[in-house]
Design an enzyme around this catalytic site. Structure first.
Site, PDB file in Angstrom:
ATOM      1  N   PHE A 385       4.891  -0.752   5.450  1.00 50.25           N
ATOM      2  CA  PHE A 385       5.973   0.200   5.220  1.00 50.25           C
ATOM      3  C   PHE A 385       5.676   1.492   5.970  1.00 50.25           C
ATOM      4  CE2 PHE A 385       7.768  -1.406   0.899  1.00 50.25           C
ATOM      5  CZ  PHE A 385       7.993  -2.645   1.472  1.00 50.25           C
ATOM      6  N   GLU A 386       6.606   1.916   6.781  1.00 48.40           N
ATOM      7  CA  GLU A 386       6.454   3.141   7.557  1.00 48.40           C
ATOM      8  C   GLU A 386       7.656   4.035   7.303  1.00 48.40           C
ATOM      9  OE1 GLU A 386       5.511   2.294  11.646  1.00 48.40           O
ATOM     10  OE2 GLU A 386       4.147   0.662  11.106  1.00 48.40           O
TER      11      GLU A 386
END
Length: 599
Positions: A385-386
């Protein structure tokens, strides 16, 4: 005629007859005294038990000596002394300190334990606190300490003023017969012979006090697999603490938790572009060399940012002319697994924003990810997750008890998937540095207005899944300078950055917005270091010589450079890179260097 009273008795009677004057208690009649021995540290550390520290001749508050101690990332450099006191009595604890985040306090009071502290004392500052002992209290422990990784502190002239104790007595002799019993991958059972006159015992690991015991046995937990530890014990009573016993050494077993038991001791992890093409070109899964132990298929992406519905759409032939068929791709997965490799679906990436803000999104995430794993027969899941997939609410300041819905729901989803697939399920995470290490300085936004709400946002997820987590490989690239436990900023591109960032994960660190809580260290077999495969793959490329220096320092404590590590971790799992495709484009430089280093 009545005989005359003695003068003392007459004065006492007159005092009782005066309004507002009452008889003195036996405790109050005892003369006030200083219960602390060697509070000015003029006799070195005699009388004190310190996890770290020494005495210095400068700076001092008075006399010719003072305490100076430097907290490490996993130790607050506490110095403590157990002293004799009277029950039901008032005491004043005071001392002079210098430095940042210095504490003075007392435990075992029988009422409310107390402490006082200063966030910053560039020159000597007096700290004072008071307490009243309980009805059965005959001893208390006074202490001073700093804060994890915040630099040296000084202390001098520590005193505990109040009614004198009921006799000095003598500390017991050091315990004999210390031996190690049952050893697991994370614990060691200890036992020893009773010491005459002891009322308790203190257990030390590698010189640091880690727990106390009322009997003659204890089990030390939270240890790293395949690691040698040295243990000692001391005996305590109301008069103080004995010297430490002779040491015994025990080596923990190999770790098998988190689905990592069948990974090699040192693993090479790489992301394989399977849903898109770029300048690196498309690489078939079957063509990935055997050196790669964990292959993360990049990426499973959501149908919308908040849907939770994840799809794995393999690269179309128009974009990737040499893409294999679905049948060949599944056959390649099975072939890799037969060779002992792990093939995971990686969720997210730069363009795949995933925000599980509702329980409906959480449930859709679990269902759709399970479908991908089952369809292709994969070994597990990588969370990449960014962006703002994880952003803390402004009031979310306790990483052990998060309240941000997207974080709570992600934790729940991952626990559900782990339970569904069992012990062999491989779970990895690839956060960026500001999602993790930046929590050291900025966790949440309530106290740090203007800071990015992503700072440290992965910490609750890592903490909640720490027992199920196979690998954490933080992206040590595409990042600005990050502060390490030495309170210095480190920049990408060299060994010091990777050493400092990895040392934080293996040592633990205080979380800035979390009321003094310390993020616990990960096991070294859970940690791989994330690096770009080539200058084309992203900012922060590290030349092979600097990669080797990083590994030398962390696994052997040699060739370390300017950053002082807090340990040596030969069981460090290995390296992760973005990406297999870019490494192939660069003639396998990253892979070949890994193979040469670890054989």
């Amino acid at each position: 005629m009545e005989r005359s009273r003695p003068l003392v008795a007459l004065l006492a009677a007159l005092a009782l007859a005066v309004p507002g004057v009452t008889a003195l208690s036996s405790a109050a009649r005892a003369a006030d005294a200083d219960a602390v021995t060697n509070g000015g540290f003029e006799s070195g550390l005699s009388g004190w038990t310190c996890t770290a520290g020494t005495t210095v001749g400068s700076p001092v508050h008075s006399g010719g000596s003072a305490l100076q101690a430097t907290p490490a990332g996993s130790d607050n450099a506490q110095c403590a002394q157990t002293v004799t006191v009277q029950p039901n009595s008032a005491y004043t604890l005071s001392g002079y300190v210098r430095g940042a985040y210095v504490y003075l306090g007392a435990t075992g009071t029988g009422t409310t334990d107390v402490s006082t502290w200063t966030p910053s004392a560039p020159d000597w500052q007096k700290l004072t606190t008071t307490f009243t002992t309980g009805p059965a209290t005959t001893s208390v422990t006074v202490y001073t300490h700093g804060w994890y990784g915040t630099g040296a502190y000084d202390a001098d002239d520590i005193s505990l003023i109040g009614p004198g104790g009921g006799g000095t007595g003598q500390p017991p002799a050091a315990p004999a017969g210390l031996r190690a019993g049952t050893v697991t991958s994370s614990s060691v059972a200890l036992s020893w012979s009773a010491a005459t006159g002891a009322t308790g015992y203190a257990v030390y690991r590698d010189g640091a006090k880690v727990q106390t015991a009322s009997g003659t046995s204890a089990t030390v937990t939270g240890l790293s697999p395949s690691t040698a530890y040295s243990f000692q014990v001391s005996a305590t009573n109301a008069a103080g603490e004995s010297a430490k016993s002779a040491a015994v050494t025990a080596t923990t077993g190999a770790g098998t938790g988190g689905g990592s038991g069948d990974l090699p001791a040192h693993a090479l992890v790489g992301y394989l572009h399977t849903t898109f093409a770029n300048g690196s070109g498309y690489t078939r899964l079957a063509d990935v060399p055997d050196s790669w132990d964990v292959i993360d298929l990049a990426f499973g992406e959501p149908t919308s940012a908040t849907s939770g519905d994840i799809r794995f759409n393999r690269c179309p032939a128009a974009e990737c002319p040499n893409v294999e068929s679905d049948a060949d791709f599944k056959a390649a997965v099975r072939a890799k697994q037969a060779a002992g490799k792990k093939v995971l679906i990686s969720i997210g990436g730069q363009n795949g924003q995933v925000q599980l803000t509702t329980t409906a999104a959480r449930d859709a995430f679990v269902a759709s990810v399970s479908n991908i794993i089952d369809t292709y027969g994969l070994d597990g899941l990588d969370i990449d997750f960014e962006g703002h997939s994880l952003s803390l609410n402004t009031n979310d300041t306790d990483f052990k008890n998060p309240t941000t819905p997207a974080i709570v729901n992600l934790i729940s989803a991952l626990k559900t998937l782990k339970a569904r697939y069992g012990a062999k399920f491989v779970l990895t995470m690839a956060p960026e540095t500001f999602f993790v290490q930046m929590g050291y300085q900025f966790y949440g936004t309530g106290k740090f207005g203007g800071q990015d709400p992503r700072c440290g946002a992965y910490l609750p997820v890592i903490y909640a899944l720490r027992d199920a987590l196979t690998l954490l490989h933080v992206q040590d690239y595409n990042s600005g300078p990050i502060m390490g436990l030495d309170n210095q900023y480190h920049s990408m591109g060299g060994a010091d950055f990777h050493i400092a960032m990895t040392d934080m994960l293996l040592t633990g660190f205080p979380v800035a917005g979390d009321a003094g809580n310390v993020f616990p260290p990960l096991r070294p077999d859970q940690v791989a270091i994330g690096m770009p495969a080539s200058v084309n793959a992203g900012n922060g490329y590290v030349a092979p010589a600097e990669v080797d220096r990083t590994l030398d320092c962390l696994t052997k404590r040699t060739n370390c450079g300017s950053y002082p590590t807090h340990g040596t971790w030969p069981a460090l799992r290995g390296l992760m890179t973005w990406s297999v495709n870019w490494d192939r484009f660069s003639n396998w430089e990253f892979q070949r260097n890994f193979d040469a280093y670890f054989g």
